[in-house]
Design an enzyme around this catalytic site. Structure first.
Site, PDB file in Angstrom:
ATOM      1  N   ASN A   1     -43.671 120.301 -29.487  1.00 36.64           N
ATOM      2  CA  ASN A   1     -43.189 119.906 -30.817  1.00 36.64           C
ATOM      3  C   ASN A   1     -41.702 119.582 -30.834  1.00 36.64           C
ATOM      4  O   ASN A   1     -41.222 119.025 -31.821  1.00 36.64           O
ATOM      5  CB  ASN A   1     -43.416 121.043 -31.828  1.00 36.64           C
ATOM      6  CG  ASN A   1     -44.857 121.145 -32.266  1.00 36.64           C
ATOM      7  OD1 ASN A   1     -45.701 120.383 -31.813  1.00 36.64           O
ATOM      8  ND2 ASN A   1     -45.146 122.088 -33.135  1.00 36.64           N
ATOM      9  N   LYS A   2     -40.963 119.920 -29.797  1.00 35.94           N
ATOM     10  CA  LYS A   2     -39.511 119.788 -29.836  1.00 35.94           C
ATOM     11  C   LYS A   2     -39.091 118.362 -29.436  1.00 35.94           C
ATOM     12  O   LYS A   2     -39.931 117.531 -29.110  1.00 35.94           O
ATOM     13  CB  LYS A   2     -38.870 120.862 -28.952  1.00 35.94           C
ATOM     14  CG  LYS A   2     -39.304 122.287 -29.333  1.00 35.94           C
ATOM     15  CD  LYS A   2     -38.819 122.720 -30.720  1.00 35.94           C
ATOM     16  CE  LYS A   2     -39.617 123.853 -31.322  1.00 35.94           C
ATOM     17  NZ  LYS A   2     -39.464 125.162 -30.722  1.00 35.94           N
ATOM     18  N   ASN A   3     -37.786 118.086 -29.445  1.00 39.82           N
ATOM     19  CA  ASN A   3     -37.341 116.693 -29.262  1.00 39.82           C
ATOM     20  C   ASN A   3     -37.589 116.144 -27.863  1.00 39.82           C
ATOM     21  O   ASN A   3     -37.623 114.931 -27.671  1.00 39.82           O
ATOM     22  CB  ASN A   3     -35.871 116.549 -29.651  1.00 39.82           C
ATOM     23  CG  ASN A   3     -35.682 116.676 -31.162  1.00 39.82           C
ATOM     24  OD1 ASN A   3     -36.500 117.313 -31.833  1.00 39.82           O
ATOM     25  ND2 ASN A   3     -34.638 116.065 -31.699  1.00 39.82           N
TER      26      ASN A   3
END
Ligand SMILES: *Cc1c(COP(=O)(O)O)cnc(C)c1O
Length: 373
Positions: free
Chosen positions: A181-183
């Protein structure tokens, strides 16, 4: 219409091919790919020592151990973040001391932190919420004044910058997450950025059984380290991601700007703070619940019916059972509690189009208008 999730990783064919190559190489656990990822991250962060781990949660726990924080110690942290931020403090036997956050930046309020200082305070663990950096000058002045270690929870902030300097390229200990879910992602994974190469060596012990070897290759164990080493397969995903990180974040900024242009609802939502160097890990307005006939759950369901995923990031941590047990309760941190009740995370990921943003804004506008009190 295709379902629009609130987030989705972007993986290119080069990365997928690279992972297949690693799988065929015969070396799957920590090896050359982990080393290459650490070097690439270090180059991205102005040459700081970087060590990869299996998650940011592991990284934060190792960071606390690195600082020698344990029973009898207190760590100041925001009341509104992902549960990992506070859990790791309990896990090392220390006490999380919560402070409220700002309603719009969602970042820890340093005035609250000042009031939370005690003789037992050893560290402050702020979160660069949604990728918006804390005021780093104020943060580090505060830490200097009270002699605290700073462990930055930068799970949302890979590629964020404060006054033109990337988060993790300066400061004390900085922890990144590479959850999908992170960048950027390594599937599961994370990394710690430190100043002192000796501390980087200690991370190597803490992440892999405490094992060191002398010149003859004899093994010694100097500390009861854990097992938090990243796999080469995961690191290869990260190498493919890092190449695109700046482009991913540039796209996130464009999509966030589109939300600011188009999300005009009646009644209005409270929009998050904007700021230079923001990497827009997520876009999370607050619903005007006191002016609506529906609950947040009903709003989320109505969006879902229109094929749009909506997340909640995050409930206030001090109201979780494990933290109420420390004596916390309702009314302690009004902003954290209001955010916890009203926040909704709208879709934002690099592969989205402006049309997707417009579709989300139109759906939210319709639902809120129909639910207006
Ligand atoms: C995701 C997240 C973490 C934990 O990251 P993992 O890599 O999943 O362990 C910690 N803090 C915050 C604020 C997060 O969003």
């Amino acid at each position: 219409m295709e379902y629009l999730p609130f987030t989705r990783p972007t993986l290119d064919e080069e990365t997928i091919q690279g992972v297949a190559d690693v799988l065929r190489s015969g070396w799957l656990a920590s090896g050359p790919q982990v080393k290459a990822l650490e070097e690439a991250l270090s180059a991205y962060l102005d040459g700081r020592p970087i060590r990869a781990l299996t998650s940011a949660t592991a990284g934060l726990e190792v960071a606390l151990q690195l600082c020698g924080i344990g029973p009898g110690d207190e760590v100041i942290t925001p009341a509104m973040s992902f549960a990992a931020t506070a859990n790791v403090i309990l896990r090392v036997g220390a006490r999380p001391v919560f402070v409220d956050v700002d309603l719009e930046t969602r970042n820890l309020d340093l005035k609250g932190a000042e009031a939370a200082i005690s003789p037992k305070t050893r560290a402050i663990m702020p979160v660069h919420f949604a990728g918006l950096p804390m005021d780093m000058e104020a943060l580090y002045d505060f830490a200097d004044e009270y002699g605290l270690r700073v462990i930055e929870d930068a799970a949302h902030a890979i590629g964020s910058a404060w006054q033109g300097r990337r988060i993790g390229s300066f400061g004390d200990i900085v922890s990144f997450s590479f959850h999908p879910n992170k960048n950027m992602t390594t599937i599961e994974g994370g990394a710690l950025s430190v100043t002192d190469p000796q501390e980087a060596k200690k991370i190597e012990l803490l992440r892999f059984h405490g094992i060191s070897r002398d010149a003859e290759g004899n093994m010694d164990v100097t500390v009861a380290g854990g097992k938090f080493n990243l796999a080469d397969v995961a690191a290869r995903v990260g190498l493919g991601q890092l190449k695109h990180l700046d482009a991913f974040n540039a796209r996130r900024r464009e999509l966030a700007a589109r939300y600011f242009d188009r999300l005009e609802t009646d009644p209005p939502c409270l929009l998050p703070a904007r700021g230079a160097g923001h990497s827009w890990h997520m876009f999370a307005p607050l619903l005007p619940l006191d002016r609506l006939k529906i609950t947040r759950r009903q709003f989320i369901e109505a969006m879902h019916e229109r094929g749009i995923g909506v997340g909640i990031h995050y409930p206030a941590m001090h109201l979780f059972t494990a933290y109420r047990a420390l004596g916390y309760g309702e009314g302690d941190f009004p902003n954290a509690e209001r955010i916890g009740r009203e926040t909704v995370t709208l879709p934002l990921f690099p592969a989205m189009s402006f049309d997707d943003v417009d579709r989300v804004c139109a759906a939210a506008g319709e639902i809120l208008k129909a639910a207006k009190q």
